[in-house]
Structure formats: structure tokens, C-alpha cells
Design an enzyme around this catalytic site. Structure first.
Site, PDB file in Angstrom:
ATOM      1  N   GLY A  42       0.881  -1.141   0.000  1.00 56.05           N
ATOM      2  CA  GLY A  42       0.000   0.000   0.000  1.00 56.05           C
ATOM      3  C   GLY A  42       0.923   1.194   0.000  1.00 56.05           C
ATOM      4  CB  THR A  43       2.884   1.959  -2.524  1.00 53.88           C
ATOM      5  OG1 THR A  43       3.370   0.751  -2.001  1.00 53.88           O
ATOM      6  CG2 THR A  43       4.028   2.738  -3.089  1.00 53.88           C
ATOM      7  CB  THR A  44       2.492   7.463  -1.814  1.00 48.71           C
ATOM      8  OG1 THR A  44       1.289   7.338  -1.039  1.00 48.71           O
ATOM      9  CG2 THR A  44       2.396   8.719  -2.671  1.00 48.71           C
TER      10      THR A  44
END
Length: 232
Positions: A11-13
Site C-alpha cells: 500500500g504505497t505512494t
């Protein structure tokens, strides 16, 4: 009960931005297994060649194996040609692997780099294997909070410092809103002079609406907000 043996996902940016002379890549550092944070300081910006890097999102295992294959192929490509691979070649290799295995891979990637033919370039390879050349690209779970911000904040002709400040600000905004993004911010600047890596600890990032000040432990929060413990 949370399944700690579940596949690790990011779960990333992740962000890639072009500027006048090169590109800036940025990412947070939280890798999660469901609700469990498996790694709070992972490096999601992976080197492919001396002049090309990739930001990884989605399944950590999938993005890592794609990066490893592409790094190997690009090494062979460089030996055969006697010169570094272009950003477009690296991006097309990622696109080929992602599209050919789209039923098995769960990963979205942003490729950024600099070459002497086209300068700084950003390519996005989202889930499914499409290849998109863009002036800026955002991906991961935190990206849904950033589209309006980038529409307003990104501009053509930015210098290196402006581009990096934009990337760090955007990742910190996503960390504030997206529970699956967190940790530190890493950036990679690529231009004709080479590659510069920067690191921004979580306690040095700007705080946004209703965010708590960083604390060493939960006890620090309880002691500052709650009543004194009862003495026996």
C-alpha cells in the site's frame, strides 16, 4: 486474527516528476501484510541501470521479480550496444513483462531516468501492462489523494529543487491521508550529471490537518494526553 503469512503488498505512494533537465522519483517506505506493517523502512525505488530507476507499487514480490528480470536484460543490452540503455528501452521491457504476465502480476510501476537522446523521461506502467509517457506520474494507494493536488501544483519548467520539494510534499500529504502509506520519504534525482539519492525521516516531514506530532512510543502519547497513573 490477522494472517501474517499473507502476501506482502505495498500500500504505497510512488511519484515521478519531470523537470527542466531531469526527473525526480519519490516514494514512502511502508510495506504491509494486510493490517500488519511488515517493513516500515523499505526502499521502493530500485536501480535498473546507471541512468534509469523504477518506483514499485502493488505486490512487493511481483514488482521485485519484474525489476530483477529487467535489470538482467538491460545489462545484456548494454554489453551488446556498448552504451547505456535509454529510458524508453527500459520502460518497454517492463511493459513487455507486465503485459505478457498480466494475469499473474499485481504491480504498478513508474520508470524514470535520463539519457542523451531524449533527456529526462517518466513512463508509467500501471496494472495490466499499458505504457504511458507522462510529464508526471503517481501510483499506489496514496495516489487517489493526490490527483487534484498535482493538477494544481505541477507546472512546466520547474527546476530541480522545485521538483523535489513538490515530490516530498506530495508523499507527505499521502502519508497523512492514506493508512497504507507511511514511514520515511526517499527521493532519487536523475539528470545529465548523474544520480542523487535523498532521505527524509518521518519526524522531519510537514504535519497536515489533525496529524499527531511524532512520538517515540505510545507511552509518550498517553503521558501527554491522559491522567497521571494511579500510585499503589
Amino acid at each position: 486474527m490477522e494472517d501474517v503469512n499473507a502476501p506482502h503488498s505495498m500500500g504505497t505512494t510512488i511519484i515521478g516528476v519531470t523537470y527542466d533537465g531531469g526527473v525526480v522519483l519519490g516514494a514512502d517506505s511502508r510495506t504491509s501484510t494486510g493490517m500488519y506493517v511488515a517493513n516500515r523502512a523499505s526502499d521502493k525505488i530500485t536501480q535498473l541501470t546507471d541512468n534509469v530507476y523504477v518506483c514499485r507499487s502493488g505486490s512487493a514480490a511481483d514488482s521485485q521479480v519484474v525489476s530483477d528480470y529487467v535489470r538482467y536484460f538491460l545489462h545484456q543490452h548494454t554489453i551488446q550496444l556498448g552504451q547505456p540503455a535509454t529510458v524508453k528501452v527500459a520502460s518497454n521491457l517492463i511493459r513487455l513483462l507486465s503485459y505478457s504476465n498480466k494475469n499473474m502480476l499485481e504491480t504498478g510501476l513508474i520508470v524514470g531516468g535520463w539519457d542523451k537522446y531524449e533527456g529526462g523521461k517518466i513512463y508509467s506502467v500501471p496494472l495490466g501492462g499499458t505504457l504511458l509517457e507522462q510529464p508526471f506520474a503517481i501510483g499506489g494507494s496514496g495516489s487517489s489523494y493526490l490527483y487534484g493536488f498535482f493538477d494544481q501544483a505541477w507546472k512546466e519548467g520547474m527546476n530541480k529543487d522545485e521538483a523535489e520539494k513538490l515530490v516530498v510534499k506530495a508523499v507527505s500529504l499521502a502519508i497523512a491521508r492514506d493508512g497504507a502509506s507511511g514511514g520515511v520519504v526517499r527521493t532519487v534525482i536523475i539528470n545529465s550529471e548523474g544520480v542523487t539519492r535523498n532521505f527524509y525521516p518521518g519526524d522531519e516531514l510537514p504535519l497536515w490537518n489533525e496529524e499527531l506530532e511524532p512520538c517515540s512510543s505510545l507511552l509518550d502519547i498517553l503521558s501527554s494526553t491522559g491522567p497521571e497513573p494511579m500510585s499503589i
